[in-house]
Design a protein around this motif. Sequence first.
Motif, PDB file in Angstrom:
ATOM      1  N   ALA A  14       0.842  -1.193   0.000  1.00 39.63           N
ATOM      2  CA  ALA A  14       0.000   0.000   0.000  1.00 39.63           C
ATOM      3  C   ALA A  14       0.881   1.249   0.000  1.00 39.63           C
ATOM      4  O   ALA A  14       1.906   1.309   0.700  1.00 39.63           O
ATOM      5  N   GLY A  15       0.485   2.221  -0.811  1.00 40.19           N
ATOM      6  CA  GLY A  15       1.272   3.436  -0.962  1.00 40.19           C
ATOM      7  C   GLY A  15       2.269   3.377  -2.092  1.00 40.19           C
ATOM      8  O   GLY A  15       2.851   4.396  -2.468  1.00 40.19           O
ATOM      9  N   PHE A  67      -4.157   7.790 -10.443  1.00 39.49           N
ATOM     10  CA  PHE A  67      -3.843   7.044 -11.666  1.00 39.49           C
ATOM     11  C   PHE A  67      -3.767   8.016 -12.838  1.00 39.49           C
ATOM     12  O   PHE A  67      -4.536   8.978 -12.913  1.00 39.49           O
ATOM     13  N   THR A  68      -2.853   7.717 -13.747  1.00 42.87           N
ATOM     14  CA  THR A  68      -2.711   8.507 -14.962  1.00 42.87           C
ATOM     15  C   THR A  68      -2.520   7.571 -16.140  1.00 42.87           C
ATOM     16  O   THR A  68      -1.663   6.673 -16.096  1.00 42.87           O
ATOM     17  N   LEU A  85      -1.147   3.446  -4.237  1.00 40.91           N
ATOM     18  CA  LEU A  85      -2.045   2.295  -4.339  1.00 40.91           C
ATOM     19  C   LEU A  85      -2.608   1.908  -2.980  1.00 40.91           C
ATOM     20  O   LEU A  85      -1.936   2.025  -1.945  1.00 40.91           O
ATOM     21  N   LYS A  86      -3.852   1.441  -3.013  1.00 37.55           N
ATOM     22  CA  LYS A  86      -4.571   1.029  -1.812  1.00 37.55           C
ATOM     23  C   LYS A  86      -4.960  -0.441  -1.953  1.00 37.55           C
ATOM     24  O   LYS A  86      -5.113  -0.942  -3.086  1.00 37.55           O
ATOM     25  N   VAL A 116      -3.180  -7.173 -10.327  1.00 31.77           N
ATOM     26  CA  VAL A 116      -2.547  -6.204  -9.441  1.00 31.77           C
ATOM     27  C   VAL A 116      -3.007  -6.519  -8.022  1.00 31.77           C
ATOM     28  O   VAL A 116      -4.208  -6.573  -7.758  1.00 31.77           O
ATOM     29  N   THR A 117      -2.057  -6.738  -7.127  1.00 30.60           N
ATOM     30  CA  THR A 117      -2.376  -7.039  -5.739  1.00 30.60           C
ATOM     31  C   THR A 117      -1.663  -6.037  -4.852  1.00 30.60           C
ATOM     32  O   THR A 117      -0.443  -5.864  -4.952  1.00 30.60           O
ATOM     33  N   VAL A 118      -2.437  -5.355  -4.009  1.00 32.49           N
ATOM     34  CA  VAL A 118      -1.882  -4.357  -3.108  1.00 32.49           C
ATOM     35  C   VAL A 118      -2.031  -4.869  -1.685  1.00 32.49           C
ATOM     36  O   VAL A 118      -3.152  -5.092  -1.217  1.00 32.49           O
TER      37      VAL A 118
END
Length: 120
Positions: A14-15, A67-68, A85-86, A116-118
């Motif tokens: 995260a982050g 996000f971009t 990211l969270k 994607v895994t946060v």
Amino acid sequence: QVQLVESGGGLVQAGGSLRLSCAASGRTATSYAMGWFRQAPGKEREFVGQISWSGNTYYADSVKGRFTTSRDNAKNTVYLQMNSLKPEDTAVYYCAAAYGSGWATKFDYWGQGTQVTVSS
């Protein structure tokens, strides 16, 4: 037709940040809009963002400011830079394409997705 292949997914704390890529092949000489979507386990697929052929973008409120998306038309590649990211961003991320020079309301071509895994 256009074929799409995503890459760049993975595990991040995260982050942290990740950058996804979506490479297009096939009929890419015609202008097309690209979209990003995601689907978490047990949830419906949701819209993340879209970029037009000319590079205009818009995003879902849940990712705005973090996000971009960008594109390199010479390389037929679209990117999704994901920052801050969270854990709730965990999902399979898909890119999608629709022919046309403006915004797409329906996407006809989809990639296979990248996980994607946060972690918290």
